[in-house]
Design an enzyme around this catalytic site. Structure first.
Site, mmCIF file in Angstrom:
data_model
loop_
_atom_site.group_PDB
_atom_site.id
_atom_site.type_symbol
_atom_site.label_atom_id
_atom_site.label_comp_id
_atom_site.label_asym_id
_atom_site.label_seq_id
_atom_site.Cartn_x
_atom_site.Cartn_y
_atom_site.Cartn_z
ATOM 1 N N GLY A 171 0.842 -1.195 0.000
ATOM 2 C CA GLY A 171 0.000 0.000 0.000
ATOM 3 C C GLY A 171 0.871 1.236 0.000
ATOM 4 N N SER A 172 0.314 2.346 0.447
ATOM 5 C CA SER A 172 1.038 3.615 0.369
ATOM 6 C C SER A 172 2.118 3.700 1.463
ATOM 7 C CB SER A 172 0.055 4.771 0.530
ATOM 8 O OG SER A 172 -0.524 4.714 1.817
ATOM 9 N N GLY B 72 2.153 2.523 5.322
ATOM 10 C CA GLY B 72 3.258 1.637 5.716
ATOM 11 C C GLY B 72 3.916 2.084 7.018
ATOM 12 N N GLU C 158 5.678 -3.222 0.992
ATOM 13 C CA GLU C 158 5.804 -2.879 -0.435
ATOM 14 C C GLU C 158 5.007 -1.609 -0.627
ATOM 15 O OE1 GLU C 158 7.379 -4.552 -2.979
ATOM 16 O OE2 GLU C 158 8.193 -6.091 -1.656
ATOM 17 N N CYS D 17 2.358 1.146 -8.660
ATOM 18 C CA CYS D 17 3.462 1.668 -7.854
ATOM 19 C C CYS D 17 4.723 1.909 -8.668
ATOM 20 C CB CYS D 17 3.755 0.695 -6.726
ATOM 21 S SG CYS D 17 3.972 -0.999 -7.308
HETATM 22 P P1 NAD Z 1 -3.460 2.376 1.226
HETATM 23 O O1 NAD Z 1 -2.157 2.422 1.940
HETATM 24 O O2 NAD Z 1 -4.437 3.471 1.477
HETATM 25 O O3 NAD Z 1 -4.238 1.005 1.546
HETATM 26 C C1 NAD Z 1 -3.654 -0.258 1.349
HETATM 27 C C2 NAD Z 1 -4.369 -1.275 2.228
HETATM 28 O O4 NAD Z 1 -4.129 -0.939 3.608
HETATM 29 C C3 NAD Z 1 -5.883 -1.301 2.068
HETATM 30 O O5 NAD Z 1 -6.337 -2.641 2.207
HETATM 31 C C4 NAD Z 1 -6.362 -0.448 3.225
HETATM 32 O O6 NAD Z 1 -7.671 -0.729 3.623
HETATM 33 C C5 NAD Z 1 -5.376 -0.821 4.317
HETATM 34 N N1 NAD Z 1 -5.157 0.196 5.349
HETATM 35 C C6 NAD Z 1 -5.319 1.538 5.246
HETATM 36 N N2 NAD Z 1 -4.974 2.134 6.402
HETATM 37 C C7 NAD Z 1 -4.593 1.156 7.261
HETATM 38 C C8 NAD Z 1 -4.108 1.136 8.608
HETATM 39 N N3 NAD Z 1 -3.947 2.274 9.308
HETATM 40 N N4 NAD Z 1 -3.790 -0.047 9.170
HETATM 41 C C9 NAD Z 1 -3.916 -1.204 8.473
HETATM 42 N N5 NAD Z 1 -4.380 -1.257 7.193
HETATM 43 C C10 NAD Z 1 -4.703 -0.086 6.587
HETATM 44 O O7 NAD Z 1 -3.096 2.282 -0.317
HETATM 45 P P2 NAD Z 1 -4.089 2.303 -1.574
HETATM 46 O O8 NAD Z 1 -4.441 3.711 -1.885
HETATM 47 O O9 NAD Z 1 -5.162 1.313 -1.400
HETATM 48 O O10 NAD Z 1 -3.099 1.741 -2.717
HETATM 49 C C11 NAD Z 1 -2.261 2.539 -3.460
HETATM 50 C C12 NAD Z 1 -0.863 2.589 -2.854
HETATM 51 O O11 NAD Z 1 -0.294 1.287 -2.836
HETATM 52 C C13 NAD Z 1 0.085 3.439 -3.680
HETATM 53 O O12 NAD Z 1 0.878 4.202 -2.807
HETATM 54 C C14 NAD Z 1 0.927 2.408 -4.406
HETATM 55 O O13 NAD Z 1 2.194 2.853 -4.821
HETATM 56 C C15 NAD Z 1 1.021 1.332 -3.376
HETATM 57 N N6 NAD Z 1 1.383 0.045 -3.998
HETATM 58 C C16 NAD Z 1 2.662 -0.431 -3.813
HETATM 59 C C17 NAD Z 1 3.053 -1.602 -4.457
HETATM 60 C C18 NAD Z 1 4.471 -2.134 -4.331
HETATM 61 O O14 NAD Z 1 4.733 -3.225 -4.817
HETATM 62 N N7 NAD Z 1 5.382 -1.424 -3.722
HETATM 63 C C19 NAD Z 1 2.140 -2.293 -5.255
HETATM 64 C C20 NAD Z 1 0.855 -1.773 -5.409
HETATM 65 C C21 NAD Z 1 0.486 -0.598 -4.762
#
Ligand code: NAD
Length: 477
Positions: free
Chosen positions: A227-228, A232, A249, A283
């Site tokens: 995720g973001s 993270g 990631e 990403c």
């Molecule tokens: P996000 O971080 O908002 O959410 C990702 C996941 O985390 C979701 O399931 C969300 O519900 C959960 N989440 C949110 N807040 C949380 C918390 N406080 N505690 C636990 N879980 C929580 O990201 P997004 O907007 O859904 O996805 C896009 C992001 O993911 C972009 O920044 C992108 O670059 C990244 N991404 C990275 C990779 C990689 O391989 N590095 C791959 C795909 C996406």
């Protein structure tokens, strides 16, 4: 489509509990179905089941069974691939061809880890005559896996399948935007006779309660999060009280470095694909074009023409070349960025909405201020900056000027330069004369604020394993 309301999945059974959230098709705003939203209480139950299964079954010591279960899982997904592809297109808005690549790649990766499950080896060292040290690689325990919506099958599979190959049991949390796709994958898993009940458990959520509970759970040993970067950091902080291992990631801001000696036809082709796949919501998308000054005008004109020619439309339409964004809120967010790009730099191509759905055509903007947040931050949409450099040193300095370090690409006909620059760029992946090539066999991961650990490849197993030292002395055992 299998589910009108996606349930949770605990101990091999569907659990229909919690409020219902809506899953919406971003291309036409139609409600596709609903998903049950979970709670910290359900996470506690799922984590307890996963822990009991880990200690109460021989799953973690049965590599052949794990391989068999993963092959069955791959076969189930293969048998239902058209259904999965159609649901990804409907729920996520991406092109059918992109969803096809996602599903076929995931099936292939599941088979890859099925093979690796039978090839996990430790080592042995003789310390002194008669003194033996065995270094055993064993499953870390219960893995908590949290994934985003942009590639709901790929990103689940690349954490789940190494976790299962390593012998872990799991608690999963999908993104709410793609809960129906996730439930279909759970249905494929449920049909695998070699997979014991309780090895995989999954809880949906429409907020962050479930994710937070997974991270905090004393019954979960390792976290694999995609995720973001902002989330993270919260995950890492949330894992501290229980000192869990975390694999992260995270976000990216991939620079593509275009030298004056590069094949510009190739660069334009690769970077149109590299920047606009999944409407830039990936990403590793090419997010910054760093262009050597002497070819700026030519490259800019060609890439602007290529971006302008991209047909934006529904993922189900075979003539579409770029699908929708995930929702209208993200379109509005990127539109605000476009306004700022016009204020802080020069708009080379201005993106616009279509009459319907969460569509946004591509944007290109020129900017010289590397410190601008438009350059520093992940924009996550079909919007790319064009920056310039004069020599190799400046190219490297600018490529490394953000806090991210996930991916990059270098375009040049000079192989020595290509290798030299790729060594100096701080990124987990560097593509030479290409962009966006991913494979089950090849590790991905981030430097800097793009993450910790690696997924895919043999190293993808490491996030889910511990090394144990077993000592024995001749005459004592
Ligand atoms: P996000 O971080 O908002 O959410 C990702 C996941 O985390 C979701 O399931 C969300 O519900 C959960 N989440 C949110 N807040 C949380 C918390 N406080 N505690 C636990 N879980 C929580 O990201 P997004 O907007 O859904 O996805 C896009 C992001 O993911 C972009 O920044 C992108 O670059 C990244 N991404 C990275 C990779 C990689 O391989 N590095 C791959 C795909 C996406």
């Amino acid at each position: 489509m299998s589910f009108k309301s996606a349930p949770h999945f605990i101990n091999g059974d569907w659990v229909n509990e919690g409020d219902l959230g809506e899953s919406v098709n971003p291309a036409n705003d139609a409600v596709l179905g609903r998903y049950h939203s979970g709670s910290a209480g359900l996470v506690a139950e799922a984590a307890r089941v996963a822990r009991q299964t880990f200690f109460g079954s021989n799953w973690s010591q049965a590599p052949r069974q794990r391989a068999q279960a993963l092959f069955e899982f791959a076969d189930r997904m293969d048998a239902r691939k058209d259904e999965i592809i159609n649901l990804i297109v409907a729920e996520n808005g991406k092109l059918r061809s992109e969803a096809f690549g996602e599903v076929m790649g995931s099936i292939s990766e599941t088979r890859y880890y099925a093979g690796l499950a039978r090839n996990i080896r430790g080592t042995m060292q003789e310390l002194m005559p008669g003194q033996m040290s065995l270094f055993h690689r064993e499953a870390a325990g219960v893995a908590g896996i949290i994934v985003p919506w942009n590639a709901p099958v790929t990103l689940l599979i690349r954490s789940l399948t190494p976790a299962l190959a390593a012998g872990c049991t799991c608690v999963l949390k999908p993104a709410q935007q793609t809960a129906l796709t996730h439930a279909l994958i759970m249905e494929c898993l449920r049909d695998c006779p070699s997979l014991p009940k309780g090895v995989v458990n999954s809880i949906n959520d429409n907020g962050i309660e479930v994710g937070q509970a997974i991270v905090a759970s004393p019954d979960i040993d390792v976290i694999s999060f995609t995720g973001s970067s902002a989330t993270g950091k919260k995950i890492m902080a949330g894992a501290a009280p229980t000192l869990k291992r975390v694999g992260l990631e995270l976000g990216g801001k991939a620079p593509a470095v275009i030298f004056s000696d590069s094949d510009l036809d190739l660069a334009v082709r690769e970077l149109t694909h590299g920047a606009l796949t999944m409407a830039g919501q990936i990403c590793v998308a090419a997010a910054r074009f760093l262009v050597q000054e002497s070819v700026l005008q030519e490259f800019q004109a060609r890439i602007a023409a290529a971006f302008a020619a991209v047909r934006v439309g529904p993922g189900v339409d075979p003539v579409s070349q770029m699908g929708s964004m995930i929702d209208r809120a993200n379109v509005a967010r990127v539109q605000r960025l476009i306004e700022r790009a016009g204020d802080e730099g020069d708009l080379v191509l201005r993106g616009d909405t279509l009459n319907t759905g969460a569509f946004l055509t591509p944007t290109l903007f020129r900017i010289d201020d590397v410190s601008s947040s438009l350059v520093q931050e992940e924009l996550f949409g079909p919007i790319v900056s064009i920056e310039t450099f004069t020599d190799e040193a400046e190219a490297v300095a600018k490529a490394n000027a953000t806090a991210y370090g996930l991916a990059a690409s270098v375009f040049t006909r000079d192989l020595n330069r290509a290798v030299r620059i790729s060594r100096m760029i701080r990124a987990g992946t560097v593509w030479l004369n290409s962009h966006l090539r991913l494979a089950a066999e090849a590790e991905t991961g981030g430097f800097g604020q793009s993450g910790l650990g690696r997924l895919h490849g043999p190293e993808g197993l490491y996030d889910f394993m511990e090394t144990k030292h077993i000592y024995m002395e001749q005459g004592q055992v």
